[in-house]
Design a protein around this motif. Structure first.
Motif, mmCIF file in Angstrom:
data_model
loop_
_atom_site.group_PDB
_atom_site.id
_atom_site.type_symbol
_atom_site.label_atom_id
_atom_site.label_comp_id
_atom_site.label_asym_id
_atom_site.label_seq_id
_atom_site.Cartn_x
_atom_site.Cartn_y
_atom_site.Cartn_z
ATOM 1 N N ILE A 64 1.350 0.584 -1.979
ATOM 2 C CA ILE A 64 1.043 0.195 -0.595
ATOM 3 C C ILE A 64 -0.449 -0.106 -0.449
ATOM 4 N N ARG A 65 -1.295 0.749 -1.023
ATOM 5 C CA ARG A 65 -2.745 0.544 -0.881
ATOM 6 C C ARG A 65 -3.184 -0.743 -1.567
ATOM 7 N N ALA A 66 -2.575 -1.054 -2.747
ATOM 8 C CA ALA A 66 -2.978 -2.251 -3.488
ATOM 9 C C ALA A 66 -2.432 -3.526 -2.847
ATOM 10 N N ALA A 67 -1.184 -3.468 -2.389
ATOM 11 C CA ALA A 67 -0.545 -4.676 -1.857
ATOM 12 C C ALA A 67 -0.938 -4.947 -0.415
ATOM 13 N N HIS A 68 -1.278 -3.900 0.320
ATOM 14 C CA HIS A 68 -1.562 -4.058 1.749
ATOM 15 C C HIS A 68 -2.835 -3.291 2.119
ATOM 16 N N PRO A 69 -3.989 -3.754 1.627
ATOM 17 C CA PRO A 69 -5.233 -3.055 1.999
ATOM 18 C C PRO A 69 -5.492 -3.106 3.499
ATOM 19 N N GLU A 70 -4.862 -4.083 4.178
ATOM 20 C CA GLU A 70 -5.057 -4.174 5.634
ATOM 21 C C GLU A 70 -4.445 -2.995 6.375
ATOM 22 N N PHE A 71 -3.579 -2.213 5.708
ATOM 23 C CA PHE A 71 -2.972 -1.053 6.359
ATOM 24 C C PHE A 71 -3.929 0.136 6.417
ATOM 25 N N THR A 72 -4.987 0.125 5.575
ATOM 26 C CA THR A 72 -5.834 1.307 5.441
ATOM 27 C C THR A 72 -6.551 1.616 6.758
ATOM 28 N N PRO A 73 -6.467 2.825 7.230
ATOM 29 C CA PRO A 73 -7.135 3.171 8.492
ATOM 30 C C PRO A 73 -8.647 3.010 8.402
ATOM 31 N N THR A 74 -9.238 2.665 9.505
ATOM 32 C CA THR A 74 -10.696 2.587 9.596
ATOM 33 C C THR A 74 -11.235 3.660 10.520
ATOM 34 N N ILE A 109 10.364 6.130 4.079
ATOM 35 C CA ILE A 109 9.804 6.513 2.775
ATOM 36 C C ILE A 109 10.742 6.011 1.681
ATOM 37 N N ARG A 110 10.225 5.180 0.767
ATOM 38 C CA ARG A 110 10.999 4.725 -0.387
ATOM 39 C C ARG A 110 10.450 5.432 -1.622
ATOM 40 N N VAL A 111 11.334 5.952 -2.470
ATOM 41 C CA VAL A 111 10.924 6.721 -3.645
ATOM 42 C C VAL A 111 11.792 6.318 -4.835
ATOM 43 N N PRO A 112 11.211 5.990 -5.991
ATOM 44 C CA PRO A 112 12.032 5.743 -7.181
ATOM 45 C C PRO A 112 12.682 7.036 -7.678
ATOM 46 N N ARG A 113 13.918 6.914 -8.145
ATOM 47 C CA ARG A 113 14.619 8.076 -8.696
ATOM 48 C C ARG A 113 13.848 8.650 -9.887
ATOM 49 N N GLY A 114 13.731 9.977 -9.922
ATOM 50 C CA GLY A 114 13.178 10.668 -11.075
ATOM 51 C C GLY A 114 11.705 11.004 -11.000
ATOM 52 N N VAL A 115 10.959 10.451 -10.032
ATOM 53 C CA VAL A 115 9.532 10.764 -9.969
ATOM 54 C C VAL A 115 9.339 12.147 -9.350
ATOM 55 N N LEU A 133 5.882 -12.932 -9.330
ATOM 56 C CA LEU A 133 6.914 -12.785 -10.356
ATOM 57 C C LEU A 133 8.215 -12.257 -9.741
ATOM 58 N N PRO A 134 9.348 -12.488 -10.426
ATOM 59 C CA PRO A 134 10.627 -11.956 -9.910
ATOM 60 C C PRO A 134 10.605 -10.423 -9.837
ATOM 61 N N ASP A 135 11.520 -9.912 -9.026
ATOM 62 C CA ASP A 135 11.692 -8.466 -8.848
ATOM 63 C C ASP A 135 10.425 -7.794 -8.314
ATOM 64 N N TYR A 136 9.706 -8.504 -7.447
ATOM 65 C CA TYR A 136 8.501 -7.944 -6.834
ATOM 66 C C TYR A 136 8.847 -6.702 -6.015
ATOM 67 N N ALA A 137 8.053 -5.665 -6.180
ATOM 68 C CA ALA A 137 8.326 -4.382 -5.519
ATOM 69 C C ALA A 137 8.280 -4.482 -4.002
ATOM 70 N N GLY A 138 7.550 -5.465 -3.483
ATOM 71 C CA GLY A 138 7.368 -5.551 -2.035
ATOM 72 C C GLY A 138 8.354 -6.452 -1.328
ATOM 73 N N GLY A 139 9.448 -6.843 -2.014
ATOM 74 C CA GLY A 139 10.394 -7.730 -1.350
ATOM 75 C C GLY A 139 11.802 -7.558 -1.872
ATOM 76 N N TYR A 140 12.580 -8.618 -1.756
ATOM 77 C CA TYR A 140 13.986 -8.618 -2.159
ATOM 78 C C TYR A 140 14.200 -9.776 -3.129
ATOM 79 N N GLY A 171 5.698 -0.625 2.589
ATOM 80 C CA GLY A 171 5.084 -1.848 2.095
ATOM 81 C C GLY A 171 6.065 -2.943 1.719
ATOM 82 N N VAL A 172 7.365 -2.723 1.903
ATOM 83 C CA VAL A 172 8.379 -3.719 1.553
ATOM 84 C C VAL A 172 8.620 -4.620 2.764
#
Length: 453
Positions: free
Chosen positions: A49-59, A121-127, A214-221, A341-342
């Motif tokens: 989220i921080r890398a893909a959407h720096p605009e979300f970071t609070p000021t 909240i989205r979380v990958p299985r196993g982390v 690239l395909p299978d981008y984490a931030g979309g479908y 961030g999706v």
């Protein structure tokens, strides 16, 4: 843990002498103990989220970001939202994500401060998941990770595990599916007043590809979710791309199906009399009597008599009074800052022919609901467990729900539904809210479904 094999017996930590920190019935907590057996978190989503959407970071001055690989949740915030008809000021308790600036913005949050439902909240299985939580407003609170199976101290059930203060919840998800999180202290009031959000467990590699070109981008479908169509060639024909195999193989896509469109339906209701009479955070707190356990004073209030008069889908009001049928607008989406961030999660469905649509439905209402779809759909999961996927594969299986067949859900229940059409159409799914005591139909809320060429 095994009862017949001592090698697998897990020694439990005694709370004797620590009852004031771990178990609280009447008194708000003052302690914020460390998480037992704290591991290093491995959840990649906060960094994505921080890398893909720096605009979300609070000021905001004084902002302190959550630790690496850690999700932040702050409760309890809130305010009032004017009802769709302008007749009521409905009180809400809300979550904030302290790492996303919009939740500090009273304009972006419709004046509430925080959001309702809470950020997904989205979380990958196993982390290894860490949820760093703190409570504003009058304590105590918890976060219960509904359907996840953490240790008791990290489960967040009031009186049985950690109550806030501050705390870092720790758990590891093992089943891909649809869950939710909510405050489990004074649950009747805190859940009804809005202290909940969605929790989605995804395949282990869901956030591996972070290049949007690239395909299978984490931030979309497209994305994938758990299903088992191994013995159902008719479902494999309806929804292409199913991957079978063995969950023990290490293949992150074993027993999953891809989907192109995702819709989130959080069906909720509100009794405005409750809002008027019990909107204070202390309104439902019990008081000590002279004989503990015998003459303690629990509030009487209105909780025994629930008569909802406002109804919602994922925070969007069905703008009609009891006894009517009404639609929400087409084209409603969930913004990425409320979806880990999706980009592209929908409420009202807008898809193309031959796209696979995944609908995640949660009954957050205190009355029962019946959901009816305009075309045949396949139900692939209930309550975070994919039907036919081990370890419950010998007991369950996915099944076809024919068009116009109502299916009931009660409070806190979820199902995951796949839908696909080879021809264009425009119709509605119908959600009927049903009074718990009388069985009367309260409202028919319609959700647009548009499939275009």
């Amino acid at each position: 843990m095994s009862f017949n094999n001592p090698a697998f017996h897990i020694q439990r930590q005694s709370v004797q002498g620590m009852e004031g920190e771990w178990v609280k019935m009447f008194d708000p907590p003052t302690a914020s103990p460390d998480t037992p057996e704290l591991l290093s978190p491995t959840n990649p989503v906060p960094e994505f989220i921080r890398a893909a959407h720096p605009e979300f970071t609070p000021t905001t001055v004084g902002y302190v970001p959550s630790p690496p690989h850690t999700v932040g949740r702050s409760l309890m915030h809130g305010g009032t939202i004017t009802s769709w008809d302008g007749l009521k000021a409905l009180r809400f308790f809300t979550f904030m994500d302290p790492d996303i600036f919009q939740t500090f913005d009273p304009v972006a949050t419709n004046g509430v401060g925080g959001v309702w439902p809470g950020p997904t909240i989205r979380v990958p299985r196993g982390v290894v998941f860490h949820g760093q939580t703190s409570a504003g407003g009058p304590p105590p609170h918890t976060i219960h990770w509904h359907g996840i199976e953490p240790t008791p101290m990290n489960d967040g059930v009031g009186h049985c595990s950690m109550e806030l203060g501050k705390y870092t919840y720790q758990w590891q998800p093992n089943f891909i599916g649809t869950y939710f999180y909510h405050c489990h202290r004074n649950t009747m009031q805190h859940f009804e007043f809005g202290l909940y959000g969605m929790l989605l467990i995804e395949p282990p590699d869901a956030f591996n590809q972070q290049n949007p070109a690239l395909p299978d981008y984490a931030g979309g479908y497209p994305r994938r979710t758990a299903a088992n169509f191994t013995n159902f060639p008719e479902f494999q024909a309806m929804f292409p791309g199913f991957t079978g195999g063995d969950l023990r193989s290490g293949d992150p896509h074993a027993m999953t199906i891809p989907y192109d469109v995702e819709a989130l339906w959080v069906l909720d209701d509100r009794d405005s009399v409750w809002s008027d009479n019990m909107s204070g955070a202390f309104d439902t707190f019990p008081k000590h009597g002279s004989q503990p356990g015998s003459n303690d004073q629990f509030m009487l209030g209105d909780f025994h008599d629930f008569n909802p008069d406002y109804f919602f889908c994922t925070g969007v009001p069905f703008p009609a009074h009891v006894g009517n049928t009404i639609s929400i607008a087409p084209g409603i989406t969930v913004p990425p800052y409320l979806n880990s961030g999706v980009t592209g999660m929908q409420v009202s469905v807008n898809a193309k022919v031959n796209q696979t649509i995944l609908i995640r439905a949660l009954c957050a209402a205190y009355v029962g609901i019946k959901i009816t779809f305009p075309i045949d759909v396949v139900i692939i999961a209930f309550d975070g467990r994919a039907l036919g996927v081990p370890p419950l594969n010998q007991y369950t299986k996915p099944f076809l729900l024919p068009a116009n067949t109502p299916y009931e859900l009660s409070t806190a229940r979820r199902f995951d539904v796949l839908m696909r059409s080879a021809t264009p159409f425009s119709s509605f799914a119908n959600v009927e809210f049903i009074h718990n005591r009388t069985g009367a139909s309260l409202l028919n809320g319609r959700i647009p479904i548009v499939i275009s060429a």
